[in-house]
Design a protein around this motif. Structure first.
Motif, PDB file in Angstrom:
ATOM      1  N   GLN A 119       0.814  -1.214   0.000  1.00  0.00           N
ATOM      2  CA  GLN A 119       0.000   0.000   0.000  1.00  0.00           C
ATOM      3  C   GLN A 119       0.849   1.266   0.000  1.00  0.00           C
ATOM      4  O   GLN A 119       0.566   2.222  -0.733  1.00  0.00           O
ATOM      5  CB  GLN A 119      -0.921   0.007   1.225  1.00  0.00           C
ATOM      6  CG  GLN A 119      -1.853   1.208   1.286  1.00  0.00           C
ATOM      7  CD  GLN A 119      -2.845   1.234   0.137  1.00  0.00           C
ATOM      8  OE1 GLN A 119      -3.590   0.293  -0.056  1.00  0.00           O
ATOM      9  NE2 GLN A 119      -2.841   2.311  -0.640  1.00  0.00           N
ATOM     10  N   ALA A 120       1.913   1.289   0.832  1.00  0.00           N
ATOM     11  CA  ALA A 120       2.754   2.486   0.909  1.00  0.00           C
ATOM     12  C   ALA A 120       3.451   2.762  -0.418  1.00  0.00           C
ATOM     13  O   ALA A 120       3.534   3.904  -0.863  1.00  0.00           O
ATOM     14  CB  ALA A 120       3.784   2.335   2.023  1.00  0.00           C
ATOM     15  N   ALA A 121       3.964   1.703  -1.080  1.00  0.00           N
ATOM     16  CA  ALA A 121       4.649   1.879  -2.360  1.00  0.00           C
ATOM     17  C   ALA A 121       3.679   2.327  -3.447  1.00  0.00           C
ATOM     18  O   ALA A 121       3.995   3.205  -4.262  1.00  0.00           O
ATOM     19  CB  ALA A 121       5.332   0.569  -2.771  1.00  0.00           C
ATOM     20  N   GLU A 122       2.506   1.746  -3.457  1.00  0.00           N
ATOM     21  CA  GLU A 122       1.481   2.134  -4.431  1.00  0.00           C
ATOM     22  C   GLU A 122       1.064   3.587  -4.239  1.00  0.00           C
ATOM     23  O   GLU A 122       0.914   4.342  -5.214  1.00  0.00           O
ATOM     24  CB  GLU A 122       0.269   1.219  -4.285  1.00  0.00           C
ATOM     25  CG  GLU A 122      -0.862   1.522  -5.258  1.00  0.00           C
ATOM     26  CD  GLU A 122      -2.048   0.608  -5.035  1.00  0.00           C
ATOM     27  OE1 GLU A 122      -3.073   1.095  -4.505  1.00  0.00           O
ATOM     28  OE2 GLU A 122      -1.951  -0.585  -5.381  1.00  0.00           O
ATOM     29  N   SER A 123       0.922   3.992  -2.983  1.00  0.00           N
ATOM     30  CA  SER A 123       0.544   5.372  -2.686  1.00  0.00           C
ATOM     31  C   SER A 123       1.647   6.345  -3.072  1.00  0.00           C
ATOM     32  O   SER A 123       1.384   7.447  -3.560  1.00  0.00           O
ATOM     33  CB  SER A 123       0.220   5.519  -1.196  1.00  0.00           C
ATOM     34  OG  SER A 123      -0.864   4.699  -0.836  1.00  0.00           O
ATOM     35  N   PHE A 124       2.914   5.950  -2.869  1.00  0.00           N
ATOM     36  CA  PHE A 124       4.046   6.803  -3.244  1.00  0.00           C
ATOM     37  C   PHE A 124       4.068   7.029  -4.750  1.00  0.00           C
ATOM     38  O   PHE A 124       4.191   8.158  -5.229  1.00  0.00           O
ATOM     39  CB  PHE A 124       5.360   6.167  -2.795  1.00  0.00           C
ATOM     40  CG  PHE A 124       6.562   7.046  -3.046  1.00  0.00           C
ATOM     41  CD1 PHE A 124       7.067   7.832  -2.033  1.00  0.00           C
ATOM     42  CD2 PHE A 124       7.174   7.079  -4.287  1.00  0.00           C
ATOM     43  CE1 PHE A 124       8.171   8.648  -2.255  1.00  0.00           C
ATOM     44  CE2 PHE A 124       8.274   7.893  -4.521  1.00  0.00           C
ATOM     45  CZ  PHE A 124       8.773   8.681  -3.504  1.00  0.00           C
ATOM     46  N   ILE A 125       3.940   5.952  -5.518  1.00  0.00           N
ATOM     47  CA  ILE A 125       3.955   6.065  -6.970  1.00  0.00           C
ATOM     48  C   ILE A 125       2.782   6.907  -7.468  1.00  0.00           C
ATOM     49  O   ILE A 125       2.941   7.801  -8.303  1.00  0.00           O
ATOM     50  CB  ILE A 125       3.917   4.668  -7.619  1.00  0.00           C
ATOM     51  CG1 ILE A 125       5.193   3.890  -7.276  1.00  0.00           C
ATOM     52  CG2 ILE A 125       3.763   4.780  -9.140  1.00  0.00           C
ATOM     53  CD1 ILE A 125       5.155   2.433  -7.695  1.00  0.00           C
ATOM     54  N   GLY A 126       1.598   6.605  -6.942  1.00  0.00           N
ATOM     55  CA  GLY A 126       0.420   7.362  -7.359  1.00  0.00           C
ATOM     56  C   GLY A 126       0.512   8.824  -6.978  1.00  0.00           C
ATOM     57  O   GLY A 126       0.178   9.710  -7.770  1.00  0.00           O
ATOM     58  N   GLY A 127       0.985   9.105  -5.769  1.00  0.00           N
ATOM     59  CA  GLY A 127       1.106  10.480  -5.310  1.00  0.00           C
ATOM     60  C   GLY A 127       2.151  11.263  -6.083  1.00  0.00           C
ATOM     61  O   GLY A 127       1.944  12.429  -6.438  1.00  0.00           O
ATOM     62  N   ALA A 128       3.300  10.628  -6.375  1.00  0.00           N
ATOM     63  CA  ALA A 128       4.355  11.304  -7.121  1.00  0.00           C
ATOM     64  C   ALA A 128       3.904  11.622  -8.541  1.00  0.00           C
ATOM     65  O   ALA A 128       4.133  12.727  -9.056  1.00  0.00           O
ATOM     66  CB  ALA A 128       5.612  10.438  -7.144  1.00  0.00           C
ATOM     67  N   ALA A 129       3.273  10.665  -9.200  1.00  0.00           N
ATOM     68  CA  ALA A 129       2.786  10.882 -10.561  1.00  0.00           C
ATOM     69  C   ALA A 129       1.712  11.960 -10.590  1.00  0.00           C
ATOM     70  O   ALA A 129       1.708  12.838 -11.468  1.00  0.00           O
ATOM     71  CB  ALA A 129       2.232   9.571 -11.135  1.00  0.00           C
ATOM     72  N   ALA A 130       0.810  11.924  -9.624  1.00  0.00           N
ATOM     73  CA  ALA A 130      -0.258  12.917  -9.560  1.00  0.00           C
ATOM     74  C   ALA A 130       0.298  14.306  -9.305  1.00  0.00           C
ATOM     75  O   ALA A 130      -0.124  15.286  -9.928  1.00  0.00           O
ATOM     76  CB  ALA A 130      -1.250  12.538  -8.458  1.00  0.00           C
ATOM     77  N   GLY A 131       1.274  14.410  -8.403  1.00  0.00           N
ATOM     78  CA  GLY A 131       1.869  15.692  -8.096  1.00  0.00           C
ATOM     79  C   GLY A 131       2.609  16.297  -9.267  1.00  0.00           C
ATOM     80  O   GLY A 131       2.508  17.497  -9.541  1.00  0.00           O
ATOM     81  N   ALA A 132       3.373  15.464  -9.980  1.00  0.00           N
ATOM     82  CA  ALA A 132       4.128  15.952 -11.132  1.00  0.00           C
ATOM     83  C   ALA A 132       3.197  16.440 -12.236  1.00  0.00           C
ATOM     84  O   ALA A 132       3.424  17.501 -12.839  1.00  0.00           O
ATOM     85  CB  ALA A 132       5.037  14.846 -11.655  1.00  0.00           C
ATOM     86  N   MET A 133       2.159  15.687 -12.512  1.00  0.00           N
ATOM     87  CA  MET A 133       1.220  16.066 -13.565  1.00  0.00           C
ATOM     88  C   MET A 133       0.481  17.350 -13.203  1.00  0.00           C
ATOM     89  O   MET A 133       0.343  18.258 -14.029  1.00  0.00           O
ATOM     90  CB  MET A 133       0.221  14.938 -13.809  1.00  0.00           C
ATOM     91  CG  MET A 133      -0.741  15.215 -14.960  1.00  0.00           C
ATOM     92  SD  MET A 133      -1.841  13.799 -15.285  1.00  0.00           S
ATOM     93  CE  MET A 133      -0.635  12.553 -15.774  1.00  0.00           C
ATOM     94  N   ALA A 134       0.018  17.447 -11.971  1.00  0.00           N
ATOM     95  CA  ALA A 134      -0.715  18.636 -11.547  1.00  0.00           C
ATOM     96  C   ALA A 134       0.181  19.862 -11.514  1.00  0.00           C
ATOM     97  O   ALA A 134      -0.235  20.965 -11.891  1.00  0.00           O
ATOM     98  CB  ALA A 134      -1.340  18.395 -10.174  1.00  0.00           C
TER      99      ALA A 134
END
Length: 320
Positions: A119-134
């Motif tokens: 869960q932590a790794a999935e959240s890190f990847i999702g959060g990083a990708a979302a932050g970069a795109m936004a």
């Protein structure tokens, strides 16, 4: 953050945009104070005067800076740059939550439930990708927010339309993206760490009977404090690069040095202001980040649940 399958795309976008709108208005004064402190490059340990700094104010501490702005610029001075900031926060939050949801759903499709990331790794990847795109998508609004918040009574820009026109005329398209490199370098670990911590502690905190309210809000505050502190120097560098260009000497701090490039800027700040210079405004940043994240996450969860309860969870659209 709601599970990836909860809510349709429209519901997620609406909840994210609403959360960003409300959060921004609440923390706008602290955001202005943070930007003013970050742009203050002179050392407070040196003997300084208003005249020796070419008319630049001397800010010391959050409360005193708030008082100084209200005294010299009026109460509305605490909401300078609020229009582009509101536009940025609404767009940013909507893109962020949508990208996070889409990324985690993509990981589920690629690796399946049996081989999924922790869960932590999935959240890190999702959060990083979302932050970069936004960040990349809304960056011109972020730059405009900084420049409006940095101007005093001698206004550099009188309107959003004029600011866009002058930046485009004098600096070109690249002018709207000054400081994007440290912005992206900051946001990837920031959002990655934020979502990893948030998802890790949200459910355990949600099971506790906290005297001050929601476990979602508490998780958001804790995640924001840890993540923000770790990447703060890049945020400061981004702000200082954003006000470069032909208008650099016209902001409330008229003695802002010239900065070029992320690494060179960090070295220049260390040489001139020492390590402390990289953390100017950290206190108010944490004061701002905690309630902002708490309000954002609390509002997002409630609005999304409200939309789902009234409109239903369209599983076909959610899986699209």
């Amino acid at each position: 953050m709601a599970p990836p399958s909860q809510g349709s795309r429209l519901q997620v976008v609406t909840a994210g945009a609403t959360a960003g709108l409300i959060s921004r208005f609440v923390i706008a004064p602290l955001d202005v104070v943070k930007i003013r402190l970050q742009l203050q490059s002179h050392s407070l340990s040196d003997p300084l005067s208003h005249e020796s700094l070419g008319g630049s104010p001397i800010y010391k501490g959050t409360v005193r800076t708030l008082r100084h702005i209200v005294k010299h610029e009026g109460i509305t001075g605490l909401w300078k740059g609020n229009l582009p900031a509101e536009m940025m926060y609404v767009s940013y939050a909507a893109i962020q939550f949508t990208a996070y949801r889409s990324t985690t759903m993509l990981l589920h499709r690629l690796f399946g439930e049996e081989n999924r990331f922790p869960q932590a790794a999935e959240s890190f990847i999702g959060g990083a990708a979302a932050g970069a795109m936004a960040t990349a998508t809304t960056y011109p609004l972020d730059l405009l927010r900084t420049r409006f918040a940095a101007q005093g009574n001698d206004r550099v820009y009188t309107s959003l339309r004029q600011a866009i026109g002058e930046i485009h005329r004098d600096e070109g398209i690249k002018g709207f993206f000054r400081g994007l490199s440290p912005g992206l370098a900051q946001i990837v670990p920031l959002m990655g760490i934020f979502f990893a911590i948030y998802e890790t502690v949200r459910q355990p905190l949600g099971r506790l009977d906290l005297p001050w309210g929601s476990g979602d809000a508490t998780a958001g505050m804790l995640a924001s404090i840890v993540a923000k502190t770790g990447v703060f120097p890049l945020d400061l560098v981004r702000k200082r690069i954003q006000v470069q260009g032909p208008t650099r000497s016209r902001y409330v701090h008229r003695n802002i040095p010239e900065y070029v490039g992320t690494i060179r800027s960090i070295r220049q700040i260390l040489k001139r202001e020492k390590v402390r210079g990289l953390y100017r405004g950290l206190t108010v940043s944490l004061m701002k980040a905690a309630p902002a994240s708490a309000v954002t996450m609390w509002t997002y969860e409630r609005v999304l649940n409200l939309l789902i309860s009234y409109g239903g969870d369209d599983s076909v659209e959610s899986a699209a």
